[in-house]
Scaffold this motif. Structure first.
Motif, PDB file in Angstrom:
ATOM      1  N   LEU A  98      12.309 -11.523 -37.703  1.00  0.00           N
ATOM      2  CA  LEU A  98      11.410 -12.506 -38.324  1.00  0.00           C
ATOM      3  C   LEU A  98      10.060 -12.567 -37.624  1.00  0.00           C
ATOM      4  O   LEU A  98       9.024 -12.715 -38.276  1.00  0.00           O
ATOM      5  CB  LEU A  98      12.060 -13.895 -38.292  1.00  0.00           C
ATOM      6  N   ASP A  99      10.065 -12.450 -36.293  1.00  0.00           N
ATOM      7  CA  ASP A  99       8.872 -12.755 -35.506  1.00  0.00           C
ATOM      8  C   ASP A  99       8.108 -11.545 -34.994  1.00  0.00           C
ATOM      9  O   ASP A  99       6.940 -11.662 -34.625  1.00  0.00           O
ATOM     10  CB  ASP A  99       9.251 -13.622 -34.295  1.00  0.00           C
ATOM     11  N   ASP A 100       8.746 -10.397 -34.922  1.00  0.00           N
ATOM     12  CA  ASP A 100       8.127  -9.227 -34.295  1.00  0.00           C
ATOM     13  C   ASP A 100       7.919  -8.132 -35.336  1.00  0.00           C
ATOM     14  O   ASP A 100       8.872  -7.493 -35.794  1.00  0.00           O
ATOM     15  CB  ASP A 100       9.024  -8.727 -33.154  1.00  0.00           C
ATOM     16  N   ILE A 101       6.668  -7.896 -35.707  1.00  0.00           N
ATOM     17  CA  ILE A 101       6.364  -6.933 -36.762  1.00  0.00           C
ATOM     18  C   ILE A 101       6.765  -5.520 -36.356  1.00  0.00           C
ATOM     19  O   ILE A 101       7.137  -4.706 -37.201  1.00  0.00           O
ATOM     20  CB  ILE A 101       4.862  -6.992 -37.133  1.00  0.00           C
ATOM     21  N   VAL A 102       6.717  -5.212 -35.062  1.00  0.00           N
ATOM     22  CA  VAL A 102       7.076  -3.867 -34.621  1.00  0.00           C
ATOM     23  C   VAL A 102       8.573  -3.623 -34.797  1.00  0.00           C
ATOM     24  O   VAL A 102       8.984  -2.560 -35.278  1.00  0.00           O
ATOM     25  CB  VAL A 102       6.646  -3.638 -33.156  1.00  0.00           C
ATOM     26  N   VAL A 103       9.392  -4.605 -34.443  1.00  0.00           N
ATOM     27  CA  VAL A 103      10.839  -4.457 -34.643  1.00  0.00           C
ATOM     28  C   VAL A 103      11.154  -4.338 -36.127  1.00  0.00           C
ATOM     29  O   VAL A 103      11.952  -3.489 -36.546  1.00  0.00           O
ATOM     30  CB  VAL A 103      11.604  -5.639 -34.012  1.00  0.00           C
ATOM     31  N   ARG A 104      10.516  -5.175 -36.930  1.00  0.00           N
ATOM     32  CA  ARG A 104      10.757  -5.113 -38.375  1.00  0.00           C
ATOM     33  C   ARG A 104      10.360  -3.752 -38.941  1.00  0.00           C
ATOM     34  O   ARG A 104      11.108  -3.145 -39.716  1.00  0.00           O
ATOM     35  CB  ARG A 104       9.987  -6.241 -39.067  1.00  0.00           C
ATOM     36  N   ALA A 105       9.190  -3.261 -38.547  1.00  0.00           N
ATOM     37  CA  ALA A 105       8.743  -1.950 -39.040  1.00  0.00           C
ATOM     38  C   ALA A 105       9.650  -0.839 -38.538  1.00  0.00           C
ATOM     39  O   ALA A 105       9.909   0.134 -39.256  1.00  0.00           O
ATOM     40  CB  ALA A 105       7.312  -1.697 -38.605  1.00  0.00           C
ATOM     41  N   GLY A 106      10.151  -0.981 -37.306  1.00  0.00           N
ATOM     42  CA  GLY A 106      11.044   0.036 -36.772  1.00  0.00           C
ATOM     43  C   GLY A 106      12.308   0.179 -37.601  1.00  0.00           C
ATOM     44  O   GLY A 106      12.754   1.297 -37.895  1.00  0.00           O
ATOM     45  N   PHE A 107      12.901  -0.946 -38.005  1.00  0.00           N
ATOM     46  CA  PHE A 107      14.084  -0.890 -38.871  1.00  0.00           C
ATOM     47  C   PHE A 107      13.725  -0.351 -40.248  1.00  0.00           C
ATOM     48  O   PHE A 107      14.491   0.411 -40.844  1.00  0.00           O
ATOM     49  CB  PHE A 107      14.736  -2.268 -38.973  1.00  0.00           C
ATOM     50  N   ASP A 108      12.549  -0.743 -40.759  1.00  0.00           N
ATOM     51  CA  ASP A 108      12.121  -0.232 -42.064  1.00  0.00           C
ATOM     52  C   ASP A 108      11.972   1.286 -42.031  1.00  0.00           C
ATOM     53  O   ASP A 108      12.392   1.988 -42.960  1.00  0.00           O
ATOM     54  CB  ASP A 108      10.788  -0.859 -42.480  1.00  0.00           C
ATOM     55  N   LEU A 109      11.367   1.801 -40.971  1.00  0.00           N
ATOM     56  CA  LEU A 109      11.170   3.244 -40.860  1.00  0.00           C
ATOM     57  C   LEU A 109      12.510   3.975 -40.827  1.00  0.00           C
ATOM     58  O   LEU A 109      12.656   5.052 -41.416  1.00  0.00           O
ATOM     59  CB  LEU A 109      10.370   3.571 -39.597  1.00  0.00           C
ATOM     60  N   GLY A 110      13.495   3.382 -40.148  1.00  0.00           N
ATOM     61  CA  GLY A 110      14.817   3.998 -40.103  1.00  0.00           C
ATOM     62  C   GLY A 110      15.476   4.024 -41.466  1.00  0.00           C
ATOM     63  O   GLY A 110      16.072   5.023 -41.874  1.00  0.00           O
ATOM     64  N   SER A 111      15.356   2.922 -42.211  1.00  0.00           N
ATOM     65  CA  SER A 111      15.990   2.860 -43.522  1.00  0.00           C
ATOM     66  C   SER A 111      15.264   3.736 -44.545  1.00  0.00           C
ATOM     67  O   SER A 111      15.861   4.225 -45.495  1.00  0.00           O
ATOM     68  CB  SER A 111      16.055   1.412 -44.028  1.00  0.00           C
ATOM     69  N   GLU A 112      13.960   3.953 -44.341  1.00  0.00           N
ATOM     70  CA  GLU A 112      13.201   4.846 -45.221  1.00  0.00           C
ATOM     71  C   GLU A 112      13.428   6.309 -44.878  1.00  0.00           C
ATOM     72  O   GLU A 112      12.980   7.198 -45.594  1.00  0.00           O
ATOM     73  CB  GLU A 112      11.696   4.569 -45.102  1.00  0.00           C
ATOM     74  N   ARG A 113      14.088   6.557 -43.738  1.00  0.00           N
ATOM     75  CA  ARG A 113      14.307   7.907 -43.230  1.00  0.00           C
ATOM     76  C   ARG A 113      12.975   8.623 -43.009  1.00  0.00           C
ATOM     77  O   ARG A 113      12.873   9.850 -43.154  1.00  0.00           O
ATOM     78  CB  ARG A 113      15.225   8.713 -44.160  1.00  0.00           C
ATOM     79  N   ALA A 114      11.943   7.843 -42.656  1.00  0.00           N
ATOM     80  CA  ALA A 114      10.617   8.410 -42.446  1.00  0.00           C
ATOM     81  C   ALA A 114      10.601   9.393 -41.280  1.00  0.00           C
ATOM     82  O   ALA A 114       9.843  10.362 -41.278  1.00  0.00           O
ATOM     83  CB  ALA A 114       9.612   7.286 -42.198  1.00  0.00           C
ATOM     84  N   LEU A 115      11.445   9.136 -40.275  1.00  0.00           N
ATOM     85  CA  LEU A 115      11.448   9.976 -39.082  1.00  0.00           C
ATOM     86  C   LEU A 115      12.574  11.000 -39.074  1.00  0.00           C
ATOM     87  O   LEU A 115      12.702  11.784 -38.139  1.00  0.00           O
ATOM     88  CB  LEU A 115      11.546   9.083 -37.836  1.00  0.00           C
ATOM     89  N   GLY A 116      13.394  10.994 -40.118  1.00  0.00           N
ATOM     90  CA  GLY A 116      14.482  11.959 -40.208  1.00  0.00           C
ATOM     91  C   GLY A 116      15.434  11.865 -39.030  1.00  0.00           C
ATOM     92  O   GLY A 116      15.741  10.772 -38.553  1.00  0.00           O
ATOM     93  N   PRO A 117      15.894  13.005 -38.511  1.00  0.00           N
ATOM     94  CA  PRO A 117      16.878  12.986 -37.413  1.00  0.00           C
ATOM     95  C   PRO A 117      16.320  12.433 -36.110  1.00  0.00           C
ATOM     96  O   PRO A 117      17.075  12.165 -35.181  1.00  0.00           O
ATOM     97  CB  PRO A 117      17.260  14.466 -37.265  1.00  0.00           C
ATOM     98  N   GLU A 118      14.998  12.261 -36.020  1.00  0.00           N
ATOM     99  CA  GLU A 118      14.406  11.743 -34.786  1.00  0.00           C
ATOM    100  C   GLU A 118      14.489  10.220 -34.695  1.00  0.00           C
ATOM    101  O   GLU A 118      14.197   9.642 -33.647  1.00  0.00           O
ATOM    102  CB  GLU A 118      12.948  12.190 -34.681  1.00  0.00           C
ATOM    103  N   ALA A 119      14.850   9.559 -35.795  1.00  0.00           N
ATOM    104  CA  ALA A 119      14.962   8.098 -35.767  1.00  0.00           C
ATOM    105  C   ALA A 119      16.078   7.693 -34.819  1.00  0.00           C
ATOM    106  O   ALA A 119      17.158   8.275 -34.815  1.00  0.00           O
ATOM    107  CB  ALA A 119      15.251   7.579 -37.173  1.00  0.00           C
ATOM    108  N   ARG A 120      15.821   6.665 -33.992  1.00  0.00           N
ATOM    109  CA  ARG A 120      16.822   6.290 -32.995  1.00  0.00           C
ATOM    110  C   ARG A 120      17.098   4.803 -32.913  1.00  0.00           C
ATOM    111  O   ARG A 120      18.021   4.388 -32.220  1.00  0.00           O
ATOM    112  CB  ARG A 120      16.420   6.817 -31.621  1.00  0.00           C
TER     113      ARG A 120
END
Length: 213
Positions: A98-120
């Motif tokens: 809710l409060d940290d845009i970086v954490v929220r974006a990090g989860f979004d990037l993982g669910s979008e598979r934007a980083l592929g196998p490098e997502a951690r």
């Protein structure tokens, strides 16, 4: 030294600005030009720090993963049972989302598979949940017949699902939602449900404390 400090501030600003743009527009439609303009730096300055958009997205996810690791560290402290650590950490994660845009974006990037196998980030969260449930089993906290792997799958799926639903309605990450989930789950997985609270002992500032740790 002044130049180094300025470079560090610029890099941090670009990461936070990129997180906001990725969260608002999605990874694929967003552009480095939009990010650099919003951060108030030139495209050249952006490329000095990040080779391309994927490298910038990786930096966003790396910072988010570091925050989540700091978040779960207090939950692992001595004297906290494994199941209580899980409850406390999921409440803390909801607050960070809710409060940290970086954490929220990090989860979004993982669910979008934007980083592929490098997502951690998602894998780091899943691994910690799995390890904590194995600790719960070793402590005798799991009810007979409960598989740590099956319980981990349910917890990870629900926490990630809350994050996805909260993109349109932040109330999905409200404390009562997280507590309600645990009130449903704990009687089924815990041996001796009573000592484990569905709400954490400290309900405020979890994300900010993780950032300061």
């Amino acid at each position: 030294m002044a130049m180094q400090e300025r470079a560090v501030r610029t890099r941090k600003s670009l990461i936070h600005t990129a997180a906001a743009v990725f969260a608002e527009e999605g990874y694929a439609p967003s552009s480095l030009t939009t990010i650099s303009k919003r951060a108030g730096v030139s495209n050249g300055a952006l490329h000095f720090h990040f080779e391309n958009k994927k490298a910038l997205a990786q930096a966003v996810e790396d910072e988010a993963a570091d925050t989540v690791r700091r978040l779960v560290r207090p939950a692992d402290r001595a004297g906290t049972s494994a199941l209580q650590a899980l409850v406390d950490a999921t409440h803390g994660l909801a607050e960070c989302l809710l409060d940290d845009i970086v954490v929220r974006a990090g989860f979004d990037l993982g669910s979008e598979r934007a980083l592929g196998p490098e997502a951690r980030l998602l894998s780091a969260w899943r691994e910690w949940v799995e390890e904590t449930l194995r600790r719960a089993e070793a402590e005798g906290q799991l009810a007979p017949g409960v598989s740590p792997d099956d319980a981990a799958a349910a917890i990870v799926a629900v926490t990630v699902g809350f994050e996805v639903l909260a993109r349109d309605d932040p109330h999905w990450l409200a404390e009562r939602r997280i507590a309600g989930f645990w009130q449903l789950l704990l009687p089924g997985i815990a041996a001796g449900y009573g000592p484990v609270r569905a709400r954490p002992a400290a309900r405020e500032g979890e994300c900010s404390r993780a950032e300061e740790a």
